[in-house]
Write an enzyme that holds these catalytic residues in place. Structure first.
Site, PDB file in Angstrom:
ATOM      1  N   TYR A   1      30.055  40.502  42.597  1.00 44.82           N
ATOM      2  CA  TYR A   1      31.420  40.618  43.043  1.00 44.82           C
ATOM      3  C   TYR A   1      31.848  39.248  42.332  1.00 44.82           C
ATOM      4  O   TYR A   1      31.226  38.187  42.405  1.00 44.82           O
ATOM      5  CB  TYR A   1      31.407  40.443  44.715  1.00 44.82           C
ATOM      6  CG  TYR A   1      32.835  39.954  45.117  1.00 44.82           C
ATOM      7  CD1 TYR A   1      33.748  41.029  45.648  1.00 44.82           C
ATOM      8  CD2 TYR A   1      33.140  38.691  45.199  1.00 44.82           C
ATOM      9  CE1 TYR A   1      35.180  40.543  45.909  1.00 44.82           C
ATOM     10  CE2 TYR A   1      34.599  38.355  45.698  1.00 44.82           C
ATOM     11  CZ  TYR A   1      35.376  39.302  46.088  1.00 44.82           C
ATOM     12  OH  TYR A   1      36.546  38.867  46.662  1.00 44.82           O
TER      13      TYR A   1
ATOM     14  N   GLU B   1      40.482  39.831  41.467  1.00 43.35           N
ATOM     15  CA  GLU B   1      39.117  40.365  42.025  1.00 43.35           C
ATOM     16  C   GLU B   1      38.806  41.325  41.359  1.00 43.35           C
ATOM     17  O   GLU B   1      39.319  42.255  41.312  1.00 43.35           O
ATOM     18  CB  GLU B   1      39.615  40.693  43.458  1.00 43.35           C
ATOM     19  CG  GLU B   1      38.224  41.174  44.420  1.00 43.35           C
ATOM     20  CD  GLU B   1      38.553  41.606  45.700  1.00 43.35           C
ATOM     21  OE1 GLU B   1      39.269  42.611  46.061  1.00 43.35           O
ATOM     22  OE2 GLU B   1      38.070  40.975  46.742  1.00 43.35           O
TER      23      GLU B   1
END
Ligand code: GDP
Ligand code: MN
Length: 396
Positions: free
Chosen positions: A118, A206
Site C-alpha cells: 500500500y 493512493e
C-alpha cells in the site's frame, strides 16, 4: 475533483511511474478490441476487466474480474458495463458502471513470488507537510490495517519546499523489505509518484495495491487520485477529466448556481448564510428531533434570486418535510432577505412544506413584520430556540 482509475494512471505514467497498462471500453465490443490491442502491445493473454466508478472496493463488489480469453473478456465486460456496482464504499443502491478498463494481467507467475503493498501520498494538515504513507499490507482495506495492525503502517514526511530526497525513497523501499532490482525500482517508483502528486497539485494519490511482480518490477495496479480544486486553474487540461455522472446531481446544479450545497439524508432542509451558522443550524435541527436534509450556505448576498435558487435546490430532495431558513443580517439587511423569501415563495407558487424563517440582525423586527403580514405559510422566529421549537412543532 476525483478521477477515475484510468485517468489517475495516465497522470502517473506521464511522470514515469510504471503502471498496469490498460485501455478504456464503453461496451463489450470495444473491450474485445482493447484486449487484442493489449495482447499485441504487451504480450499478455490474460486480462483484468475493471469497472470505472468513483469508489474503492470494486473487487469485493464484483467489479474487477480476470478474463482468460477473448470470450471471457466479452462476457465479463458485457456484465459489468451497465451494472449497479455496490461496494463497501458506495451507497446501498451502488453506482452505475458506464465503462471498464481492460488491463493487462500483471500477476503472472515467474522467478519470485508477487507481493502487494500500500502506498499513498497525501497532505498532513497538522504538520503542513506532504506525507507518504505505506505498508506491507497491500490490497487490503487500509482502515482495517490501521485498526488491527497499526505497526505495519509507516510514514515518511516530505518538506514541500525541498521535495523528496533520495534517502527517503530508499527508506521506504527498505521498510517494505525489498532487495536487489525490486529495491531500485521501488525508489524510482516512490520518487516519481511523489513528483506526480506534487506537480499535479493533488491532495491524494493512493495506490493500493502497488505490485512487485514475479520478475521484480514495481507497478501501480490501482490509482485513486484527488486533484485539489483550488489549483485547477493551473491545470486547464485536467478540467476535461471531470465526470459529472459520478457526482451528486443536485450538488452539481447547486455548484453551478454558486451555492455551497451538500446533500444529506434527513428531513429538514436548511438555508443559511455562512458555513459556521450552517453547522450550528444543523445541530439545532437535530436537537429539535429532526435530521438535516442538507448543508446549504447561500453566501453573503441572500437576495430574492439566490433564495429562490436555494428553494429550488432544497425542494429537489423528496425527503424534505420542512425548511428552516436561518439568516444573520449583518451586511445584508434582514428586511431585504424577508422580501426575498416572500418574492421567491410567491414566484415558486407550489411550496407544500412548512417554512420556518429565523432572521436576526439589522432590521430583524421589520423583517418579522413583513413575514407575518405576508399571508404566506411561513413561521417567523427571532431567537434560535424559538426556531427550534417551531421546527419541532411542524415535525410532530
Ligand atoms: P479496488 O477493489 O477498487 O481497490 O480495485 P483494484 O484495482 O485494487 O483491484 C482489486 C484487486 O484485483 C487487486 O487487489 C488485485 O488483487 C486484483 N487484481 C488487479 N489487477 C489484477 C491482475 O492483473 N491480475 C490478477 N490476477 N488480479 C488482479
Ligand atoms: Mn485498490
Amino acid at each position: 475533483m476525483n478521477l477515475h482509475e484510468y485517468q489517475g494512471k495516465d497522470i502517473l505514467s506521464s511522470f514515469g511511474v510504471r503502471i498496469q497498462r490498460g485501455i478504456v471500453a464503453k461496451n463489450a465490443n470495444e473491450a474485445v478490441a482493447a484486449a487484442k490491442q493489449l495482447t499485441t502491445e504487451t504480450g499478455t493473454s490474460w486480462h483484468v476487466i475493471k469497472a470505472q466508478v468513483h469508489a474503492g472496493g470494486r473487487g469485493k463488489g464484483g467489479g474487477v474480474k480476470l478474463a482468460k480469453n477473448l470470450k471471457e473478456v466479452e462476457e465479463i465486460a458485457g456484465n459489468i458495463i451497465g451494472m449497479q456496482l455496490v461496494t463497501p464504499q458506495t451507497s446501498a443502491e451502488g453506482k452505475k458502471v458506464h465503462q471498464v478498463l481492460v488491463a493487462e494481467d500483471v500477476y503472472y507467475p515467474g522467478a519470485s513470488e508477487t507481493s502487494e503493498f500500500y502506498v499513498s501520498v497525501l497532505l498532513n494538515r497538522s504538520t503542513g507537510r506532504n506525507m507518504i504513507m505505506y505498508s506491507t499490507e497491500g490490497g487490503m482495506d487500509i482502515e482495517t490495517v490501521a485498526e488491527e495492525t497499526p505497526h505495519l503502517i509507516f510514514t515518511e514526511e516530505i518538506d514541500p519546499s525541498v521535495g523528496i530526497l533520495p534517502f527517503q525513497a530508499r527508506r521506504v523501499a527498505f521498510n517494505l523489505g525489498l532487495e536487489g532490482n525490486a529495491f531500485k525500482e521501488m525508489t524510482k517508483f516512490i520518487t516519481n509518484l511523489y513528483t506526480a502528486y506534487d506537480k499535479s497539485d493533488s491532495s491524494l494519490f493512493e495506490i493500493n495495491p502497488v505490485l512487485k511482480t514475479s520478475d521484480d518490477k514495481i507497478i501501480a495496479v490501482d490509482a485513486k487520485v484527488t486533484i485539489d480544486d483550488n489549483a485547477l486553474y493551473r491545470h486547464k487540461d485536467y478540467l476535461d477529466l471531470r465526470d459529472l455522472r459520478e457526482e451528486n446531481a443536485i450538488e452539481v446544479e447547486a455548484g453551478a448556481l454558486g451555492l455551497n450545497y451538500v446533500d444529506l439524508d434527513g428531513n429538514v432542509g436548511c438555508m443559511v448564510n455562512g458555513a459556521g451558522l450552517a453547522m450550528a443550524t444543523m445541530d439545532l435541527i437535530k436537537q429539535a428531533g429532526g435530521e438535516p436534509a442538507n448543508f446549504l450556505d447561500v453566501g453573503g448576498t441572500a437576495d430574492a434570486a439566490r433564495v429562490e435558487a436555494a428553494f429550488r435546490i432544497i425542494l429537489k430532495d423528496p425527503g424534505v418535510k420542512a425548511i428552516l431558513i436561518n439568516i444573520f443580517g449583518g451586511i445584508v439587511r434582514c428586511d431585504r432577505v424577508a422580501q426575498g423569501v416572500i418574492d421567491a415563495y410567491k414566484n415558486m407558487g407550489n411550496i407544500k412544506v412548512p417554512i420556518i424563517v429565523r432572521l436576526q440582525g439589522t432590521n430583524a423586527d421589520i423583517a418579522k413584520q413583513l413575514l407575518d403580514d405576508s399571508g404566506l405559510d411561513v413561521l417567523s422566529a427571532t431567537e434560535f430556540q424559538e426556531a427550534a421549537d417551531k421546527v419541532q412543532a411542524v415535525l410532530a
